[in-house]
Motif scaffolding. Structure first.
Motif, PDB file in Angstrom:
ATOM      1  N   SER A 139       6.010  -5.307   6.937  1.00 56.94           N
ATOM      2  CA  SER A 139       4.688  -5.884   6.667  1.00 56.94           C
ATOM      3  C   SER A 139       4.859  -7.304   6.125  1.00 56.94           C
ATOM      4  CB  SER A 139       3.938  -5.007   5.656  1.00 56.94           C
ATOM      5  OG  SER A 139       4.427  -5.271   4.358  1.00 56.94           O
ATOM      6  N   CYS A 140       3.762  -7.911   5.695  1.00 59.95           N
ATOM      7  CA  CYS A 140       3.828  -9.298   5.218  1.00 59.95           C
ATOM      8  C   CYS A 140       4.712  -9.454   3.982  1.00 59.95           C
ATOM      9  CB  CYS A 140       2.425  -9.839   4.958  1.00 59.95           C
ATOM     10  SG  CYS A 140       1.466  -8.849   3.797  1.00 59.95           S
TER      11      CYS A 140
ATOM     12  N   ALA B 223      -4.187  -2.566  -4.047  1.00 65.12           N
ATOM     13  CA  ALA B 223      -3.467  -1.647  -3.154  1.00 65.12           C
ATOM     14  C   ALA B 223      -2.881  -2.358  -1.932  1.00 65.12           C
ATOM     15  CB  ALA B 223      -4.369  -0.490  -2.731  1.00 65.12           C
ATOM     16  N   ARG B 224      -2.310  -3.513  -2.170  1.00 65.70           N
ATOM     17  CA  ARG B 224      -1.674  -4.278  -1.100  1.00 65.70           C
ATOM     18  C   ARG B 224      -0.288  -4.714  -1.542  1.00 65.70           C
ATOM     19  NH1 ARG B 224      -5.177  -2.694   1.619  1.00 65.70           N
ATOM     20  NH2 ARG B 224      -6.688  -3.794   2.917  1.00 65.70           N
ATOM     21  N   VAL B 225       0.580  -4.885  -0.550  1.00 69.10           N
ATOM     22  CA  VAL B 225       1.852  -5.551  -0.817  1.00 69.10           C
ATOM     23  C   VAL B 225       1.751  -6.949  -0.210  1.00 69.10           C
ATOM     24  CG1 VAL B 225       3.293  -3.486  -0.899  1.00 69.10           C
ATOM     25  CG2 VAL B 225       2.854  -4.578   1.321  1.00 69.10           C
ATOM     26  N   PRO B 226       2.563  -7.893  -0.675  1.00 70.28           N
ATOM     27  CA  PRO B 226       3.584  -7.776  -1.709  1.00 70.28           C
ATOM     28  C   PRO B 226       3.002  -7.828  -3.118  1.00 70.28           C
ATOM     29  CG  PRO B 226       3.488 -10.037  -0.918  1.00 70.28           C
ATOM     30  CD  PRO B 226       2.501  -9.255  -0.086  1.00 70.28           C
TER      31      PRO B 226
ATOM     32  N   HIS C  31      -2.341 -14.107  10.234  1.00 69.25           N
ATOM     33  CA  HIS C  31      -2.018 -12.768   9.716  1.00 69.25           C
ATOM     34  C   HIS C  31      -3.160 -11.781   9.988  1.00 69.25           C
ATOM     35  CE1 HIS C  31      -0.882 -10.296   5.833  1.00 69.25           C
ATOM     36  NE2 HIS C  31      -1.443  -9.536   6.746  1.00 69.25           N
ATOM     37  N   LYS C  32      -4.355 -12.171   9.601  1.00 64.17           N
ATOM     38  CA  LYS C  32      -5.462 -11.205   9.645  1.00 64.17           C
ATOM     39  C   LYS C  32      -5.927 -10.902  11.065  1.00 64.17           C
ATOM     40  CE  LYS C  32      -5.226 -10.052   5.504  1.00 64.17           C
ATOM     41  NZ  LYS C  32      -4.786  -8.683   5.142  1.00 64.17           N
TER      42      LYS C  32
ATOM     43  N   GLU D 201      -0.349 -11.531  -3.928  1.00 60.94           N
ATOM     44  CA  GLU D 201      -0.736 -12.492  -2.878  1.00 60.94           C
ATOM     45  C   GLU D 201       0.508 -13.243  -2.386  1.00 60.94           C
ATOM     46  OE1 GLU D 201      -3.851 -12.516  -1.476  1.00 60.94           O
ATOM     47  OE2 GLU D 201      -4.350 -10.933  -2.907  1.00 60.94           O
ATOM     48  N   GLY D 202       0.855 -12.917  -1.142  1.00 65.54           N
ATOM     49  CA  GLY D 202       2.081 -13.446  -0.557  1.00 65.54           C
ATOM     50  C   GLY D 202       2.243 -14.957  -0.663  1.00 65.54           C
TER      51      GLY D 202
ATOM     52  N   PRO E  40       1.670   3.586   1.721  1.00 63.04           N
ATOM     53  CA  PRO E  40       0.204   3.526   1.647  1.00 63.04           C
ATOM     54  C   PRO E  40      -0.478   4.870   1.887  1.00 63.04           C
ATOM     55  CG  PRO E  40       1.044   1.694   2.945  1.00 63.04           C
ATOM     56  CD  PRO E  40       2.209   2.604   2.683  1.00 63.04           C
TER      57      PRO E  40
HETATM   58  N1  LIG Z   1      -4.232 -10.986   0.575  1.00 58.30           N
HETATM   59  C1  LIG Z   1      -2.995 -10.242   0.585  1.00 58.30           C
HETATM   60  C2  LIG Z   1      -2.996  -9.336   1.806  1.00 58.30           C
HETATM   61  C3  LIG Z   1      -1.738  -8.554   1.890  1.00 58.30           C
HETATM   62  C4  LIG Z   1      -1.786  -7.504   2.995  1.00 58.30           C
HETATM   63  O1  LIG Z   1      -2.585  -7.567   3.926  1.00 58.30           O
HETATM   64  N2  LIG Z   1      -0.850  -6.542   2.865  1.00 58.30           N
HETATM   65  C5  LIG Z   1      -0.771  -5.448   3.812  1.00 58.30           C
HETATM   66  C6  LIG Z   1       0.553  -5.502   4.568  1.00 58.30           C
HETATM   67  S1  LIG Z   1       0.713  -6.951   5.584  1.00 58.30           S
HETATM   68  C7  LIG Z   1      -0.790  -4.133   3.066  1.00 58.30           C
HETATM   69  O2  LIG Z   1      -0.560  -4.078   1.877  1.00 58.30           O
HETATM   70  N3  LIG Z   1      -1.025  -3.045   3.778  1.00 58.30           N
HETATM   71  C8  LIG Z   1      -1.014  -1.729   3.196  1.00 58.30           C
HETATM   72  C9  LIG Z   1      -2.328  -1.059   3.281  1.00 58.30           C
HETATM   73  O3  LIG Z   1      -3.247  -1.637   3.873  1.00 58.30           O
HETATM   74  O4  LIG Z   1      -2.464   0.039   2.792  1.00 58.30           O
HETATM   75  C10 LIG Z   1      -1.799 -11.190   0.590  1.00 58.30           C
HETATM   76  O5  LIG Z   1      -1.926 -12.285   1.189  1.00 58.30           O
HETATM   77  O6  LIG Z   1      -0.756 -10.873   0.015  1.00 58.30           O
END
Ligand SMILES: N[C@@H](CCC(=O)N[C@@H](CS)C(=O)NCC(=O)O)C(=O)O
Length: 205
Positions: A9-10, A50-53, A106-107, A65-66, A32
């Protein structure tokens, strides 16, 4: 420092940057579907989004926030080739590239990572991805090796990570020859390979 990640993932961008900079860090995988990390911690308590990183410091503070993470990390090592340029326009150019990759590009892949996306939404997303790839092919059309000002930056690392998802969207990246060559160049970097290996991604490549 501990990096919470989901393989491929990101979060892979932050992971690669940590290795490129030679920093000491631990990795903890987030699952997740269970809402938990590999050691059984509830991830909502670590990152409420609930997001990585997510990067956790020794004092327990968590940064997310990456884009912010990679900029924070390279700011620790001003002599490193990945450090943001001092000159303000050049610095803003890197942030411009990073922002494009971390947001628009990305999105545009999100529909392909969501179980409840219908085919029409996927078609629209694919058309958007094609548009972004056309733009990138034009950028690399001048013969540059790196995305921004032909100098390696965190934008290249994040771009590499997102380009790894192109095939998951039903497209073949080698239709965009210059972008494909960029992904190949980034892929063979030793620290990229070690990050891929640590996330269990080399077997599947
Ligand atoms: N705004 C966040 C978005 C991060 C994001 O989209 N992470 C995704 C992976 S690329 C994630 O955590 N996915 C797990 C999920 O949706 O449960 C950033 O830029 O770090």
């Amino acid at each position: 420092m501990k990096l919470y990640y989901v393989p491929a993932s990101c979060s892979l961008a932050t992971h690669i940057v940590l290795r490129e900079l030679g920093m000491e860090f631990d990795l903890e995988r987030y699952n997740p579907s269970e809402g938990q990390t590999e050691t059984g911690s509830a991830y909502a308590g670590i990152n409420a989004k609930a997001r990585v990183p997510a990067l956790e410091f020794a004092n327990g503070e968590v940064l997310t926030e990456g884009s912010a993470l990679v900029q924070y990390l390279v700011s620790q090592t001003p002599e490193h080739e990945l450090a943001l340029p001092i000159e303000l326009v050049a610095r803003a150019r890197v942030q411009e590239g990073l922002s494009f990759v971390a947001s628009d590009f990305h999105k545009s892949f999100s529909p392909f990572f969501s179980a409840d996306t219908d085919d029409a939404a996927k078609e629209r997303a694919q058309a958007l991805i094609v548009k972004h790839l056309e733009y990138l092919e034009t950028v690399f059309g001048d013969g540059r090796e790196y995305f921004i000002d032909n100098k390696l930056s965190v934008a290249d690392i994040y771009l590499f990570v997102v380009l790894r998802w192109v095939e998951a969207s039903g497209l073949e990246l080698n239709a965009w020859k210059k972008v494909f060559a960029f992904r190949e160049r980034m892929n063979i970097r030793p620290h990229v390979q070690s990050a891929l290996e640590a996330e269990g991604l080399l077997e599947a490549a």
